[in-house]
Design a protein around this motif. Structure first.
Motif, short mmCIF file in Angstrom:
data_model
loop_
_atom_site.label_atom_id
_atom_site.label_comp_id
_atom_site.label_asym_id
_atom_site.label_seq_id
_atom_site.Cartn_x
_atom_site.Cartn_y
_atom_site.Cartn_z
N VAL A 212 14.22 6.97 -10.57
CA VAL A 212 14.68 7.33 -9.21
C VAL A 212 15.22 8.76 -9.27
CG1 VAL A 212 17.05 6.45 -9.56
CG2 VAL A 212 16.08 6.55 -7.24
N ASN A 213 15.14 9.47 -8.17
CA ASN A 213 15.68 10.83 -8.15
C ASN A 213 17.19 10.75 -7.90
OD1 ASN A 213 16.58 13.39 -7.61
ND2 ASN A 213 14.76 14.01 -6.45
N GLU A 214 17.96 10.71 -8.98
CA GLU A 214 19.41 10.49 -8.87
C GLU A 214 20.12 11.66 -8.21
OE1 GLU A 214 19.44 7.85 -12.94
OE2 GLU A 214 21.33 8.16 -11.87
N GLY A 215 19.43 12.77 -8.02
CA GLY A 215 20.03 13.90 -7.30
C GLY A 215 20.28 13.57 -5.83
N LYS A 216 19.65 12.48 -5.38
CA LYS A 216 19.81 12.09 -3.98
C LYS A 216 20.78 10.92 -3.83
CE LYS A 216 15.07 13.64 -3.02
NZ LYS A 216 15.38 14.83 -2.20
N TYR A 217 21.47 10.61 -4.94
CA TYR A 217 22.36 9.42 -4.97
C TYR A 217 23.31 9.39 -3.77
CZ TYR A 217 25.92 6.13 -6.59
OH TYR A 217 26.81 5.07 -6.67
N ALA A 247 6.19 12.84 -10.37
CA ALA A 247 4.82 12.55 -9.92
C ALA A 247 4.67 11.03 -9.95
CB ALA A 247 3.79 13.21 -10.83
N LEU A 248 4.45 10.46 -8.77
CA LEU A 248 4.39 8.99 -8.64
C LEU A 248 3.40 8.38 -9.61
CD1 LEU A 248 5.19 6.41 -7.01
CD2 LEU A 248 3.28 6.95 -5.49
N VAL A 249 2.22 9.02 -9.74
CA VAL A 249 1.18 8.44 -10.61
C VAL A 249 1.70 8.32 -12.03
CG1 VAL A 249 -1.13 8.79 -11.56
CG2 VAL A 249 -0.70 9.31 -9.17
N LEU A 263 11.85 3.68 -7.81
CA LEU A 263 12.45 3.57 -6.49
C LEU A 263 12.37 4.91 -5.75
CD1 LEU A 263 14.77 2.30 -8.78
CD2 LEU A 263 15.42 1.16 -6.67
N TYR A 264 11.80 4.90 -4.56
CA TYR A 264 11.97 6.01 -3.63
C TYR A 264 12.53 5.41 -2.35
CZ TYR A 264 11.98 10.82 -2.40
OH TYR A 264 12.41 12.10 -2.10
N PRO A 265 13.86 5.22 -2.28
CA PRO A 265 14.46 4.49 -1.15
C PRO A 265 14.58 5.35 0.10
CG PRO A 265 15.98 4.71 -3.04
CD PRO A 265 14.86 5.67 -3.24
N LYS A 274 10.21 9.04 1.41
CA LYS A 274 9.29 10.19 1.40
C LYS A 274 7.85 9.76 1.21
CE LYS A 274 8.10 14.25 -1.39
NZ LYS A 274 8.41 15.01 -2.61
N LEU A 275 7.60 8.68 0.51
CA LEU A 275 6.23 8.33 0.12
C LEU A 275 5.44 7.78 1.30
CD1 LEU A 275 6.84 6.80 -3.42
CD2 LEU A 275 6.48 9.18 -2.74
N ARG A 276 4.14 8.12 1.32
CA ARG A 276 3.28 7.73 2.43
C ARG A 276 2.73 6.34 2.18
NH1 ARG A 276 4.35 13.38 1.96
NH2 ARG A 276 3.72 12.89 -0.17
P1 P6P Z 1 11.25 14.11 -5.03
C1 P6P Z 1 5.31 14.20 -5.15
O1 P6P Z 1 5.62 15.19 -4.18
C2 P6P Z 1 5.74 12.87 -4.58
O2 P6P Z 1 5.02 12.59 -3.41
C3 P6P Z 1 5.55 11.77 -5.62
O3 P6P Z 1 4.46 11.99 -6.45
C4 P6P Z 1 6.86 11.78 -6.38
O4 P6P Z 1 7.19 10.51 -6.92
C5 P6P Z 1 7.87 12.18 -5.31
O5 P6P Z 1 7.15 12.91 -4.30
C6 P6P Z 1 8.98 13.07 -5.85
O6 P6P Z 1 9.82 13.38 -4.77
O7 P6P Z 1 11.89 14.15 -3.66
O8 P6P Z 1 12.02 13.23 -6.00
O9 P6P Z 1 10.93 15.46 -5.61
#
Ligand code: P6P
Length: 334
Positions: A212-217, A247-249, A263-265, A274-276
């Motif tokens: 998870v991007n903890e910078g957004k906690y 990178a999600l992949v 997690l991308y909450p 953010k994710l589509r």
């Molecule tokens: P953030 C890449 O832009 C993406 O769509 C995903 O591949 C990745 O998991 C996410 O956004 C990263 O987003 O806000 O953490 O930089």
């Protein structure tokens, strides 16, 4: 003599009859994705050497600065899929709307539509970090012989015929499902062929990696904050290891192989995350469920969400079944 692992082409031929609506079109479609991925891989691998890294002065429909490789990858996949006259329509994360394949007499007779994120995680390009391509394939719902409609693209994820990704990492691997398990094919660059390297991939039911991007906690809902603190507590196999590649992949591929949760909450900055849904969450959810894991928005199964718009975003909580169950428990509280 031990039989060598099949190439992707041989696998598609050998398993043709197990593909839904086995008419050969899906095989040809997956073969065209294979070709496009080789072309993108070639450019990604030399990104640092030629003037193809860095941003162009254009912004995509998502409001994101486009990288040169974004534009290139979008052109390669779009042209390869359209020129092969295998599909009746295409939607790309990089395009404002869906593309109707020209050629009324031929393309409108095709049965499939493709949704694609041509280069996921493209901000990683300039720092030599992994990037990927994500694709999702549906059977059209509009009548064959007529132009494709938006409804053909706004289908729930549980109607996907196939989904997959290509990870351009330390090696290049194409992972896909047609509803009969998940299989990974690693590119042998010397031969230009993809070889079955990861047959029948299964995600461990539990794991110790959280992503998870903890910078957004500070902006997360209370339930998400409590789950992250749970991951960090010293107890049993916790604290977990935190891994986030951006990178999600790459994050999902690692979690399928090792076990883990991504997690991308939603947050106070992005109420739907953010994710589509169509280009990222549905295909990844199909793969993760086929590998034995779970994918939700924190409350609902991702693949049961009825899309309302092409570039719709949803929160995404996915990975090892027991980890997603635990995360949802926290999210139910608050
Ligand atoms: P953030 C890449 O832009 C993406 O769509 C995903 O591949 C990745 O998991 C996410 O956004 C990263 O987003 O806000 O953490 O930089």
């Amino acid at each position: 003599m031990e039989k060598r692992p099949p190439t992707l082409g041989e696998f598609l031929i050998d398993n043709q009859n197990s593909f839904p609506y086995a008419t050969g079109e899906l095989s040809r479609l997956l073969n065209s994705i294979r070709l496009a991925a080789k072309m993108v891989n070639h450019e990604v691998n030399k990104a640092g050497l030629v003037d193809i890294t860095g941003a162009v002065d254009s912004v995509n429909i998502q409001g994101e600065q486009q990288q040169k490789l974004d534009v290139y990858a979008n052109e390669v996949f779009t042209k390869t899929l359209v020129n092969r006259e295998i599909i009746c329509g295409l939607a790309s994360e990089e395009e404002d709307s869906y593309v109707t394949v020209p050629g009324f007499d031929k393309s409108h007779r095709n049965k499939y539509v493709v949704l694609i994120d041509p280069l996921d995680g493209s901000s990683n390009i300039d720092v030599n970090a992994p990037v990927g391509t994500i694709f999702s394939i549906y059977r059209r719902v509009s009548p064959v012989g007529t132009p494709v409609t938006e409804e053909d693209f706004l289908q729930p994820g549980n109607l996907q015929v196939s989904a997959g990704y290509i990870l351009y990492g330390t090696s290049t691997i194409m992972v896909f499902t047609t509803g009969n398990g998940v299989h990974g094919f690693t590119l042998n660059p010397a031969l230009g062929t993809y070889i079955l390297s990861h047959p029948n991939m299964k995600i461990p039911p539990n794991g110790n990696i959280y992503s998870v991007n903890e910078g957004k906690y500070a902006h997360f809902p209370q339930g998400v904050k409590k789950y992250i603190k749970y991951c960090q507590q010293e107890e049993g196999d916790r604290p977990y290891t935190s891994r986030y590649i951006g990178a999600l992949v790459a994050d999902v591929h690692r979690n399928i192989l090792k076990g883990g949760i991504f997690l991308y909450p939603q947050s106070s900055q992005a109420e739907n995350g953010k994710l589509r849904l169509l280009y990222e969450c549905n295909p990844m959810a199909f793969l993760i469920e086929q590998a034995g894991g779970r994918a939700s928005d924190g409350h609902r199964r991702i693949m049961e969400i009825k899309p309302t718009e092409l570039h719709q975003r949803v929160p995404f909580i996915a990975g090892s079944e027991e980890m997603v169950d635990k995360a949802e428990e926290f999210m139910k509280e608050a």
